[in-house]
Write a protein that holds these residues in place. Sequence first.
Motif, PDB file in Angstrom:
ATOM      1  N   VAL A 167      19.709 -46.385  -3.026  1.00 22.18           N
ATOM      2  CA  VAL A 167      18.511 -46.030  -1.939  1.00 22.18           C
ATOM      3  C   VAL A 167      17.692 -45.011  -2.966  1.00 22.18           C
ATOM      4  O   VAL A 167      18.806 -44.510  -3.580  1.00 22.18           O
ATOM      5  CB  VAL A 167      18.142 -45.201  -0.817  1.00 22.18           C
ATOM      6  CG1 VAL A 167      17.406 -44.723  -0.397  1.00 22.18           C
ATOM      7  CG2 VAL A 167      19.531 -45.644   0.523  1.00 22.18           C
ATOM      8  N   GLY A 168      17.042 -45.483  -4.274  1.00 24.83           N
ATOM      9  CA  GLY A 168      16.204 -44.941  -5.307  1.00 24.83           C
ATOM     10  C   GLY A 168      15.358 -44.096  -4.979  1.00 24.83           C
ATOM     11  O   GLY A 168      14.391 -44.637  -3.842  1.00 24.83           O
ATOM     12  N   GLN A 169      14.483 -43.638  -5.360  1.00 22.90           N
ATOM     13  CA  GLN A 169      12.838 -42.698  -6.188  1.00 22.90           C
ATOM     14  C   GLN A 169      12.806 -42.466  -4.531  1.00 22.90           C
ATOM     15  O   GLN A 169      12.336 -42.573  -3.747  1.00 22.90           O
ATOM     16  CB  GLN A 169      12.137 -44.189  -6.039  1.00 22.90           C
ATOM     17  CG  GLN A 169      11.880 -45.232  -6.967  1.00 22.90           C
ATOM     18  CD  GLN A 169      11.585 -45.865  -7.865  1.00 22.90           C
ATOM     19  OE1 GLN A 169       9.932 -45.803  -7.078  1.00 22.90           O
ATOM     20  NE2 GLN A 169      11.335 -47.526  -8.203  1.00 22.90           N
ATOM     21  N   ILE A 170      13.958 -41.574  -4.291  1.00 26.76           N
ATOM     22  CA  ILE A 170      13.994 -40.849  -3.075  1.00 26.76           C
ATOM     23  C   ILE A 170      12.490 -40.200  -3.128  1.00 26.76           C
ATOM     24  O   ILE A 170      12.529 -39.160  -3.769  1.00 26.76           O
ATOM     25  CB  ILE A 170      15.567 -40.273  -2.961  1.00 26.76           C
ATOM     26  CG1 ILE A 170      16.799 -41.640  -1.896  1.00 26.76           C
ATOM     27  CG2 ILE A 170      14.898 -40.091  -1.348  1.00 26.76           C
ATOM     28  CD1 ILE A 170      17.744 -40.551  -2.085  1.00 26.76           C
ATOM     29  N   LYS A 171      12.063 -39.526  -1.711  1.00 24.73           N
ATOM     30  CA  LYS A 171      10.999 -39.082  -1.473  1.00 24.73           C
ATOM     31  C   LYS A 171      10.722 -37.611  -0.564  1.00 24.73           C
ATOM     32  O   LYS A 171      11.145 -38.340   0.240  1.00 24.73           O
ATOM     33  CB  LYS A 171       9.388 -39.732  -1.318  1.00 24.73           C
ATOM     34  CG  LYS A 171       8.998 -40.775  -2.532  1.00 24.73           C
ATOM     35  CD  LYS A 171       7.547 -40.977  -2.247  1.00 24.73           C
ATOM     36  CE  LYS A 171       7.291 -42.415  -3.639  1.00 24.73           C
ATOM     37  NZ  LYS A 171       6.355 -42.735  -3.187  1.00 24.73           N
ATOM     38  N   GLY A 172      11.193 -36.735  -0.649  1.00 26.69           N
ATOM     39  CA  GLY A 172      11.317 -36.141   0.264  1.00 26.69           C
ATOM     40  C   GLY A 172       9.707 -35.746   0.760  1.00 26.69           C
ATOM     41  O   GLY A 172       8.710 -36.227   1.023  1.00 26.69           O
ATOM     42  N   SER A 173       9.878 -34.268   2.108  1.00 25.74           N
ATOM     43  CA  SER A 173       8.847 -34.170   3.027  1.00 25.74           C
ATOM     44  C   SER A 173       7.299 -34.265   2.351  1.00 25.74           C
ATOM     45  O   SER A 173       7.744 -33.976   0.677  1.00 25.74           O
ATOM     46  CB  SER A 173       8.794 -33.238   3.790  1.00 25.74           C
ATOM     47  OG  SER A 173       7.746 -32.917   4.360  1.00 25.74           O
ATOM     48  N   PRO A 174       6.248 -34.843   2.484  1.00 30.79           N
ATOM     49  CA  PRO A 174       5.683 -35.370   4.185  1.00 30.79           C
ATOM     50  C   PRO A 174       6.291 -36.496   4.205  1.00 30.79           C
ATOM     51  O   PRO A 174       6.098 -37.818   5.152  1.00 30.79           O
ATOM     52  CB  PRO A 174       4.281 -35.271   3.951  1.00 30.79           C
ATOM     53  CG  PRO A 174       3.566 -35.599   3.215  1.00 30.79           C
ATOM     54  CD  PRO A 174       4.655 -34.544   1.679  1.00 30.79           C
ATOM     55  N   TYR A 175       6.861 -37.750   3.107  1.00 30.58           N
ATOM     56  CA  TYR A 175       6.583 -38.919   3.223  1.00 30.58           C
ATOM     57  C   TYR A 175       8.063 -38.993   3.739  1.00 30.58           C
ATOM     58  O   TYR A 175       8.400 -40.310   4.240  1.00 30.58           O
ATOM     59  CB  TYR A 175       6.523 -39.590   1.379  1.00 30.58           C
ATOM     60  CG  TYR A 175       5.798 -39.651   1.229  1.00 30.58           C
ATOM     61  CD1 TYR A 175       4.967 -40.590   0.909  1.00 30.58           C
ATOM     62  CD2 TYR A 175       5.033 -39.082   0.035  1.00 30.58           C
ATOM     63  CE1 TYR A 175       3.559 -40.572   0.788  1.00 30.58           C
ATOM     64  CE2 TYR A 175       3.839 -38.579  -0.846  1.00 30.58           C
ATOM     65  CZ  TYR A 175       2.688 -38.867  -0.368  1.00 30.58           C
ATOM     66  OH  TYR A 175       1.464 -38.978  -0.716  1.00 30.58           O
ATOM     67  N   CYS A 176       9.450 -38.846   2.997  1.00 30.03           N
ATOM     68  CA  CYS A 176      10.887 -38.972   3.394  1.00 30.03           C
ATOM     69  C   CYS A 176      11.169 -40.889   3.712  1.00 30.03           C
ATOM     70  O   CYS A 176      11.033 -41.348   4.035  1.00 30.03           O
ATOM     71  CB  CYS A 176      10.335 -38.644   5.214  1.00 30.03           C
ATOM     72  SG  CYS A 176      10.385 -36.342   5.124  1.00 30.03           S
ATOM     73  N   SER A 177      10.676 -40.969   2.486  1.00 30.83           N
ATOM     74  CA  SER A 177      11.065 -42.385   2.354  1.00 30.83           C
ATOM     75  C   SER A 177      12.214 -42.517   0.947  1.00 30.83           C
ATOM     76  O   SER A 177      12.532 -41.821   0.288  1.00 30.83           O
ATOM     77  CB  SER A 177       9.871 -43.014   1.856  1.00 30.83           C
ATOM     78  OG  SER A 177       9.340 -42.583   0.646  1.00 30.83           O
ATOM     79  N   GLY A 178      11.955 -44.303   0.637  1.00 31.07           N
ATOM     80  CA  GLY A 178      12.792 -44.314  -0.574  1.00 31.07           C
ATOM     81  C   GLY A 178      13.035 -46.224  -0.414  1.00 31.07           C
ATOM     82  O   GLY A 178      12.760 -46.795   0.176  1.00 31.07           O
ATOM     83  N   ILE A 179      13.647 -46.449  -1.878  1.00 28.49           N
ATOM     84  CA  ILE A 179      13.727 -47.733  -2.069  1.00 28.49           C
ATOM     85  C   ILE A 179      15.275 -48.466  -1.619  1.00 28.49           C
ATOM     86  O   ILE A 179      16.264 -48.379  -2.928  1.00 28.49           O
ATOM     87  CB  ILE A 179      13.098 -48.264  -3.258  1.00 28.49           C
ATOM     88  CG1 ILE A 179      11.517 -47.318  -4.073  1.00 28.49           C
ATOM     89  CG2 ILE A 179      13.251 -49.158  -3.940  1.00 28.49           C
ATOM     90  CD1 ILE A 179      10.509 -48.063  -3.018  1.00 28.49           C
ATOM     91  N   LEU A 180      15.536 -49.396  -1.249  1.00 26.91           N
ATOM     92  CA  LEU A 180      16.706 -50.044  -0.863  1.00 26.91           C
ATOM     93  C   LEU A 180      16.859 -51.293  -2.186  1.00 26.91           C
ATOM     94  O   LEU A 180      15.529 -52.426  -2.279  1.00 26.91           O
ATOM     95  CB  LEU A 180      16.822 -50.546   0.580  1.00 26.91           C
ATOM     96  CG  LEU A 180      17.523 -51.510   0.769  1.00 26.91           C
ATOM     97  CD1 LEU A 180      19.089 -50.730   0.697  1.00 26.91           C
ATOM     98  CD2 LEU A 180      18.223 -52.374   1.829  1.00 26.91           C
ATOM     99  N   GLY A 181      18.297 -50.703  -2.259  1.00 31.70           N
ATOM    100  CA  GLY A 181      18.212 -52.367  -3.384  1.00 31.70           C
ATOM    101  C   GLY A 181      19.716 -52.490  -2.938  1.00 31.70           C
ATOM    102  O   GLY A 181      20.862 -51.973  -2.346  1.00 31.70           O
TER     103      GLY A 181
END
Length: 182
Positions: free
Chosen positions: A88-102
Amino acid sequence: MMYKELYTDRLILRLLNKKWSEQVLEFLKENRDDFSKYEAEKPSAYFTKFYQEYILQNEYEASMKKGYLRYYIFEKNEPDSIIGTVSVGQIKGSPYCSGILGYKMAVRKKNLGYATEAVNTICQVAYEYLGLHRLEAFVQEENYASVRVLEKCGFLKEGLCRKNLCVNGVWTDHLLYGKVME
């Protein structure tokens, strides 16, 4: 709580440090032709022990800060032989709370359900440990096995990213898949 090692029915997923550079390099070289079909071109230095030590050290430090997670996949019955990675990369905190799976699997271990098992596990870690709400994954449309992994793990096709990544000198389209975790 840091998840340095994870266990599934058949697998061990481990965060590795630079001491594993030779095994990582062997895994990458062994599968180089297959991986090159789907990934951006790598510099020649990428396939050196020094470069892999550098990457492993940086990834390990980033994982301690919840900035990036890459687990190397091992079979329980062969705990010293790398068969894949999931990240999991490109982890973004709040308000997105998302990441990119590889993820990627060794050619000799494809079509055994290992990628699905590893992706399901890291989705749980992304939710519980990283506090992520959403994961995204990009996959070439003709990579049917990878599309199937995402769909089995509950990812939904959300769209097409035109000319998203340069692979072997050609800009390739990628399908965007997403999973909202609640």
